[in-house]
Design a protein around this motif. Structure first.
Motif, mmCIF file in Angstrom:
data_model
loop_
_atom_site.group_PDB
_atom_site.id
_atom_site.type_symbol
_atom_site.label_atom_id
_atom_site.label_comp_id
_atom_site.label_asym_id
_atom_site.label_seq_id
_atom_site.Cartn_x
_atom_site.Cartn_y
_atom_site.Cartn_z
ATOM 1 N N CYS A 146 36.113 -33.757 33.236
ATOM 2 C CA CYS A 146 34.602 -33.650 33.507
ATOM 3 C C CYS A 146 34.137 -34.913 33.864
ATOM 4 C CB CYS A 146 33.671 -33.016 32.299
ATOM 5 S SG CYS A 146 32.160 -33.152 32.625
ATOM 6 N N GLY A 147 34.052 -35.341 35.036
ATOM 7 C CA GLY A 147 33.230 -36.662 35.636
ATOM 8 C C GLY A 147 32.225 -37.291 34.743
ATOM 9 N N THR A 148 31.219 -36.482 34.658
ATOM 10 C CA THR A 148 29.974 -36.705 33.997
ATOM 11 C C THR A 148 30.246 -37.167 32.501
ATOM 12 O OG1 THR A 148 28.484 -35.528 35.636
ATOM 13 C CG2 THR A 148 27.619 -36.095 33.618
ATOM 14 N N GLY A 149 30.820 -35.992 31.945
ATOM 15 C CA GLY A 149 31.349 -36.464 30.547
ATOM 16 C C GLY A 149 32.256 -37.662 30.334
ATOM 17 N N VAL A 150 33.092 -37.904 31.267
ATOM 18 C CA VAL A 150 34.079 -38.981 30.974
ATOM 19 C C VAL A 150 33.281 -40.275 31.091
ATOM 20 C CG1 VAL A 150 35.895 -40.425 32.092
ATOM 21 C CG2 VAL A 150 36.175 -37.993 31.589
ATOM 22 N N TRP B 72 30.736 -44.872 28.654
ATOM 23 C CA TRP B 72 29.293 -45.697 28.769
ATOM 24 C C TRP B 72 28.971 -46.061 27.113
ATOM 25 C CZ3 TRP B 72 24.422 -44.847 26.670
ATOM 26 C CH2 TRP B 72 23.487 -45.973 26.790
ATOM 27 N N VAL B 73 29.048 -44.925 26.425
ATOM 28 C CA VAL B 73 28.780 -45.126 24.912
ATOM 29 C C VAL B 73 29.730 -45.949 24.045
ATOM 30 C CG1 VAL B 73 28.683 -43.750 22.734
ATOM 31 C CG2 VAL B 73 27.474 -42.800 24.643
ATOM 32 N N VAL C 204 28.687 -49.557 25.101
ATOM 33 C CA VAL C 204 27.603 -50.021 24.510
ATOM 34 C C VAL C 204 27.901 -50.360 23.040
ATOM 35 C CG1 VAL C 204 25.320 -49.341 23.656
ATOM 36 C CG2 VAL C 204 25.940 -48.738 26.073
ATOM 37 N N ARG C 205 28.682 -49.377 22.415
ATOM 38 C CA ARG C 205 29.116 -49.751 20.967
ATOM 39 C C ARG C 205 29.999 -50.920 20.829
ATOM 40 N NH1 ARG C 205 34.120 -46.270 19.954
ATOM 41 N NH2 ARG C 205 34.758 -48.050 21.184
ATOM 42 N N ASP C 206 30.623 -51.319 21.779
ATOM 43 C CA ASP C 206 31.576 -52.540 21.753
ATOM 44 C C ASP C 206 30.854 -53.649 22.474
ATOM 45 O OD1 ASP C 206 33.552 -50.809 20.832
ATOM 46 O OD2 ASP C 206 34.598 -50.643 22.867
ATOM 47 N N GLY C 207 29.676 -53.651 23.207
ATOM 48 C CA GLY C 207 29.058 -54.661 23.675
ATOM 49 C C GLY C 207 29.684 -55.266 24.919
ATOM 50 N N ALA C 208 30.321 -54.428 25.783
ATOM 51 C CA ALA C 208 31.273 -54.583 26.719
ATOM 52 C C ALA C 208 30.369 -55.279 27.842
ATOM 53 C CB ALA C 208 31.908 -53.515 27.271
ATOM 54 N N LEU D 206 41.915 -41.438 33.627
ATOM 55 C CA LEU D 206 41.082 -42.195 34.434
ATOM 56 C C LEU D 206 40.433 -43.565 34.022
ATOM 57 C CD1 LEU D 206 38.748 -38.834 34.324
ATOM 58 C CD2 LEU D 206 40.238 -39.737 36.112
ATOM 59 N N ARG D 207 39.746 -44.185 34.821
ATOM 60 C CA ARG D 207 39.375 -45.374 34.496
ATOM 61 C C ARG D 207 37.790 -45.391 34.740
ATOM 62 N NH1 ARG D 207 41.525 -50.265 33.265
ATOM 63 N NH2 ARG D 207 43.478 -49.482 33.524
ATOM 64 N N VAL D 208 37.033 -46.000 33.990
ATOM 65 C CA VAL D 208 35.447 -46.125 34.147
ATOM 66 C C VAL D 208 35.304 -47.559 34.119
ATOM 67 C CG1 VAL D 208 33.185 -45.463 33.272
ATOM 68 C CG2 VAL D 208 35.267 -44.052 33.217
ATOM 69 N N THR D 209 34.746 -48.120 35.140
ATOM 70 C CA THR D 209 34.361 -49.546 35.317
ATOM 71 C C THR D 209 32.737 -49.708 35.199
ATOM 72 O OG1 THR D 209 36.511 -50.180 36.404
ATOM 73 C CG2 THR D 209 34.727 -51.534 36.411
ATOM 74 N N ARG D 210 32.204 -50.590 34.432
ATOM 75 C CA ARG D 210 30.808 -50.992 34.463
ATOM 76 C C ARG D 210 30.547 -52.020 35.514
ATOM 77 N NH1 ARG D 210 27.302 -53.273 29.658
ATOM 78 N NH2 ARG D 210 25.124 -53.622 30.758
ATOM 79 N N ARG D 211 29.971 -51.649 36.475
ATOM 80 C CA ARG D 211 29.746 -52.822 37.551
ATOM 81 C C ARG D 211 28.668 -53.694 37.356
ATOM 82 N NH1 ARG D 211 29.175 -49.044 43.083
ATOM 83 N NH2 ARG D 211 27.082 -49.595 42.435
ATOM 84 N N ASP D 212 28.637 -54.846 37.947
ATOM 85 C CA ASP D 212 27.602 -55.842 37.689
ATOM 86 C C ASP D 212 26.258 -55.182 37.994
ATOM 87 O OD1 ASP D 212 29.904 -57.728 37.436
ATOM 88 O OD2 ASP D 212 29.688 -58.402 39.218
ATOM 89 N N ASP D 213 26.071 -54.297 38.851
ATOM 90 C CA ASP D 213 24.704 -53.738 38.910
ATOM 91 C C ASP D 213 24.351 -52.701 38.090
ATOM 92 O OD1 ASP D 213 26.161 -51.476 39.832
ATOM 93 O OD2 ASP D 213 25.205 -51.462 41.927
ATOM 94 N N GLY D 214 25.089 -52.497 37.038
ATOM 95 C CA GLY D 214 24.872 -51.525 35.686
ATOM 96 C C GLY D 214 25.670 -50.236 36.200
ATOM 97 N N GLU D 215 26.000 -49.733 37.433
ATOM 98 C CA GLU D 215 26.340 -48.324 37.666
ATOM 99 C C GLU D 215 27.876 -48.261 37.118
ATOM 100 O OE1 GLU D 215 24.738 -45.885 39.351
ATOM 101 O OE2 GLU D 215 23.091 -47.300 39.352
ATOM 102 N N LEU D 216 28.155 -47.042 37.117
ATOM 103 C CA LEU D 216 29.635 -46.707 36.423
ATOM 104 C C LEU D 216 30.406 -46.310 37.397
ATOM 105 C CD1 LEU D 216 28.928 -44.899 33.293
ATOM 106 C CD2 LEU D 216 29.605 -47.510 33.411
ATOM 107 N N LEU D 217 31.709 -47.045 37.956
ATOM 108 C CA LEU D 217 32.627 -46.405 38.789
ATOM 109 C C LEU D 217 33.775 -45.881 38.128
ATOM 110 C CD1 LEU D 217 33.792 -46.636 41.782
ATOM 111 C CD2 LEU D 217 34.757 -48.656 41.106
#
Length: 115
Positions: A57-61, A66-67, A70-74, A89-100
């Motif tokens: 589930c892309g949204t759930g992933v 993201w949680v 945030v927990r890790d202060g990434a 899968l891989r989720v990357t937090r982009r510089d603009d705050g969006e997730l890829l």
């Protein structure tokens, strides 16, 4: 403990998870079961409202990653690996705050409808 075995202990997700209080989600909700698999690495299984357990589930992933971030202060540009029954899968937090979200996409079901 192996994160896969932790999630396997859930058994078959054949019934919707119990939500409490029920009146908050009268039509049910998507529920992710998440465990830490390592540094910047989580694993999850998902129950999708109206569908049942799904392989991903892309949204759930993204929400679970993201949680964890945030927990890790990434910091921005940090990536997390997320294992789901459908693959890695891989989720990357982009510089603009969006997730890829990146990873393989596989057609799981094909059908046709005659009207």
């Amino acid at each position: 403990m192996d994160p896969t075995s932790v999630l396997a202990r859930l058994g078959m997700l054949a019934e919707p998870p119990t939500l409490s209080p029920e009146e908050i989600f009268p039509e049910g909700a998507n529920v992710e079961f998440v465990t830490v698999a390592g540094e910047r690495h989580i694993a999850l299984r998902v129950w999708e409202r109206g569908v049942g357990e799904t392989r991903s589930c892309g949204t759930g992933v993204c929400a679970a990653a993201w949680v964890a971030m945030v927990r890790d202060g990434a910091a921005a540009s940090t990536s997390y690996v997320v294992d789901v029954p459908g693959g890695r899968l891989r989720v990357t937090r982009r510089d603009d705050g969006e997730l890829l979200l990146t990873g393989p996409a596989v057609l799981g079901v094909r059908g046709s409808v005659t009207i």
